[in-house]
Scaffold this active site. Structure first.
Site, PDB file in Angstrom:
ATOM      1  N   SER A  47       1.053  -0.901  -0.060  1.00 55.49           N
ATOM      2  CA  SER A  47       0.256  -0.212   0.055  1.00 55.49           C
ATOM      3  C   SER A  47       0.747   1.952  -0.259  1.00 55.49           C
ATOM      4  O   SER A  47       0.988   2.257  -1.247  1.00 55.49           O
ATOM      5  CB  SER A  47      -0.932   0.349   1.396  1.00 55.49           C
ATOM      6  OG  SER A  47      -1.600  -0.850   1.659  1.00 55.49           O
ATOM      7  N   ARG A 102       1.516   6.458  -6.940  1.00 55.95           N
ATOM      8  CA  ARG A 102       0.502   7.335  -6.998  1.00 55.95           C
ATOM      9  C   ARG A 102       0.960   9.039  -7.005  1.00 55.95           C
ATOM     10  O   ARG A 102       0.750   9.584  -7.686  1.00 55.95           O
ATOM     11  CB  ARG A 102      -0.509   7.071  -5.837  1.00 55.95           C
ATOM     12  CG  ARG A 102      -1.766   6.174  -6.920  1.00 55.95           C
ATOM     13  CD  ARG A 102      -2.584   6.118  -6.308  1.00 55.95           C
ATOM     14  NE  ARG A 102      -2.720   6.196  -4.779  1.00 55.95           N
ATOM     15  CZ  ARG A 102      -3.132   5.394  -3.999  1.00 55.95           C
ATOM     16  NH1 ARG A 102      -3.005   4.518  -4.138  1.00 55.95           N
ATOM     17  NH2 ARG A 102      -2.719   5.515  -2.434  1.00 55.95           N
ATOM     18  N   ARG A 145      -7.053   6.088  14.762  1.00 54.49           N
ATOM     19  CA  ARG A 145      -8.216   6.660  14.498  1.00 54.49           C
ATOM     20  C   ARG A 145      -9.368   7.070  15.877  1.00 54.49           C
ATOM     21  O   ARG A 145      -9.100   5.717  17.241  1.00 54.49           O
ATOM     22  CB  ARG A 145      -8.790   5.966  13.634  1.00 54.49           C
ATOM     23  CG  ARG A 145     -10.960   6.491  13.110  1.00 54.49           C
ATOM     24  CD  ARG A 145     -11.337   5.957  12.334  1.00 54.49           C
ATOM     25  NE  ARG A 145     -10.830   5.886  11.121  1.00 54.49           N
ATOM     26  CZ  ARG A 145     -10.683   4.677  10.316  1.00 54.49           C
ATOM     27  NH1 ARG A 145     -11.686   3.569   9.998  1.00 54.49           N
ATOM     28  NH2 ARG A 145      -9.808   4.759   8.848  1.00 54.49           N
ATOM     29  N   LYS A 189     -16.633  17.199   2.732  1.00 52.50           N
ATOM     30  CA  LYS A 189     -15.935  16.826   0.628  1.00 52.50           C
ATOM     31  C   LYS A 189     -17.123  16.470   1.099  1.00 52.50           C
ATOM     32  O   LYS A 189     -18.381  16.671   1.269  1.00 52.50           O
ATOM     33  CB  LYS A 189     -14.958  15.121   1.416  1.00 52.50           C
ATOM     34  CG  LYS A 189     -13.925  15.592   1.982  1.00 52.50           C
ATOM     35  CD  LYS A 189     -13.306  14.088   1.462  1.00 52.50           C
ATOM     36  CE  LYS A 189     -11.325  13.524   1.975  1.00 52.50           C
ATOM     37  NZ  LYS A 189     -11.149  12.790   1.721  1.00 52.50           N
ATOM     38  N   HIS A 228      -8.934  15.384  10.205  1.00 52.55           N
ATOM     39  CA  HIS A 228      -7.444  15.008   9.748  1.00 52.55           C
ATOM     40  C   HIS A 228      -6.547  15.831  10.334  1.00 52.55           C
ATOM     41  O   HIS A 228      -5.704  16.675  10.092  1.00 52.55           O
ATOM     42  CB  HIS A 228      -7.383  14.610   8.658  1.00 52.55           C
ATOM     43  CG  HIS A 228      -8.002  13.287   7.655  1.00 52.55           C
ATOM     44  ND1 HIS A 228      -7.842  13.254   6.824  1.00 52.55           N
ATOM     45  CD2 HIS A 228      -9.529  13.267   8.364  1.00 52.55           C
ATOM     46  CE1 HIS A 228      -9.065  11.156   6.490  1.00 52.55           C
ATOM     47  NE2 HIS A 228      -9.746  12.387   7.530  1.00 52.55           N
ATOM     48  N   GLU A 242      -1.055   9.565  11.225  1.00 51.16           N
ATOM     49  CA  GLU A 242      -1.808  10.484  10.761  1.00 51.16           C
ATOM     50  C   GLU A 242      -3.167  10.617  11.935  1.00 51.16           C
ATOM     51  O   GLU A 242      -2.786   8.872  11.669  1.00 51.16           O
ATOM     52  CB  GLU A 242      -2.440  10.219   9.301  1.00 51.16           C
ATOM     53  CG  GLU A 242      -3.897  11.050   9.302  1.00 51.16           C
ATOM     54  CD  GLU A 242      -4.495  10.888   7.509  1.00 51.16           C
ATOM     55  OE1 GLU A 242      -4.662  10.632   7.113  1.00 51.16           O
ATOM     56  OE2 GLU A 242      -5.012   9.816   7.501  1.00 51.16           O
ATOM     57  N   ALA A 269     -18.568   6.994   7.748  1.00 50.23           N
ATOM     58  CA  ALA A 269     -17.401   6.637   7.017  1.00 50.23           C
ATOM     59  C   ALA A 269     -17.521   4.940   7.011  1.00 50.23           C
ATOM     60  O   ALA A 269     -16.882   4.451   5.780  1.00 50.23           O
ATOM     61  CB  ALA A 269     -16.297   6.798   7.791  1.00 50.23           C
TER      62      ALA A 269
END
Length: 233
Positions: free
Chosen positions: A75, A82, A106, A141, A149, A168, A180
Site C-alpha cells: 500500500s 500515485r 483513528r 468533502k 485529519h 496521521e 464513514a
C-alpha cells in the site's frame, strides 16, 4: 522479531526491480515496521493518559475508542507511485519523507467538540509537533465525509538515537465513524463504483447524522447545565 511484518523474499517476488541485497531490503522493511509501530504505541499511550486524566478531573472520558493501523508495504509503494515518486522501492527514504500516513490512528469521540478538546490537549505536549491539519468537520468533502485529519510527528526513542515519526490521526465522532465505515464498505463491495443516486443518498445520510451530532451536543449541555455529576466539565 515481534515487529517484523514482511519478509524481503515476499517483497522481492512482487518488486523484482529492487536493486539491493535481501539483507538491505529486510533491514529497510524492519526499520519501517519498528519505527511506525513504535510511534503508534507512543501516541496511543498519550491518548489513554489524556482520557484517563480528563475522566479524573471531569468525571467524563472524551474518547470512546481508538483504532490503529500500519499500512502494508504494498500500500505504501502504491501510494508513492500515485504521488509521482519514481522507483519507490529503491527510494524508501523519499517515500518515508513524503508519505505521511504510513502509521494511522483513528480517535472516536462521543461528541464533535471532544475532537477539538482532545486535539488541543495533545498539541499542548512539548514533544508533539504539528505537521498539518485538514478539518473536514467544518468543511465536509463533496461525498459528505466528515472528520478532523491531523498529522503529527512524535519522537521514538531507540537504543542510540531518537527519531521523529509522522502519524496521521483521524478524529471522528461516533456518528461520523458510523457513516464513514459503512460508506467505505459499500464502495469496497462495489469496487468503488456507486451510482449518482446512491451517492446523493449517502451524502444525505451524512447530513442527517451531522444534525444528530448537533442535537446530541445541545442535549448534552442541557443536561450539564442542570447540574449533574458532569457540571464542572
Amino acid at each position: 522479531m515481534a515487529f517484523r511484518y514482511y519478509s524481503a523474499e515476499v517483497i522481492r517476488a512482487k518488486r523484482p526491480e529492487y536493486k539491493g541485497t535481501d539483507e538491505e531490503l529486510q533491514s529497510a522493511i524492519d526499520d519501517i515496521s519498528l519505527l511506525y509501530n513504535s510511534a503508534l504505541k507512543e501516541l496511543n499511550t498519550k491518548l489513554d493518559v489524556l482520557s484517563d486524566d480528563f475522566d479524573k478531573k471531569h468525571s467524563y472520558m472524551p474518547i470512546h475508542h481508538v483504532k490503529k493501523r500500519l499500512k502494508s508495504l504494498e500500500s505504501i509503494i502504491d501510494k508513492a507511485e500515485r504521488y509521482g515518486i519514481e522507483d519507490p522501492i529503491n527510494n524508501l527514504d523519499q517515500v518515508r519523507a513524503e508519505i505521511l500516513d504510513i502509521a494511522g490512528i483513528r480517535v472516536i469521540c462521543n461528541y464533535v467538540e471532544d475532537l477539538y478538546t482532545v486535539l488541543n490537549l495533545l498539541l499542548e505536549q512539548s514533544d508533539i509537533e504539528l505537521i498539518k491539519i485538514k478539518d473536514y468537520c467544518k468543511k465536509p468533502k463533496d461525498t459528505g465525509y466528515r472528520s478532523l485529519h491531523v498529522v503529527v510527528a512524535i519522537p521514538v526513542f531507540l537504543v542510540n538515537r531518537s527519531v521523529l515519526v509522522p502519524v496521521e490521526i483521524q478524529f471522528r465522532s461516533i456518528a461520523m465513524d458510523t457513516w464513514a465505515s459503512l460508506e467505505h464498505e459499500l464502495r469496497y463491495k462495489n469496487k468503488g463504483q456507486l451510482s449518482d443516486e446512491i451517492k446523493e443518498d449517502l451524502k444525505d445520510c451524512a447530513t442527517q447524522l451531522a444534525k444528530i451530532d448537533e442535537r446530541m451536543a445541545r442535549i448534552r449541555h442541557e443536561v450539564i447545565d442542570d447540574g449533574n455529576d458532569y457540571s464542572d466539565f
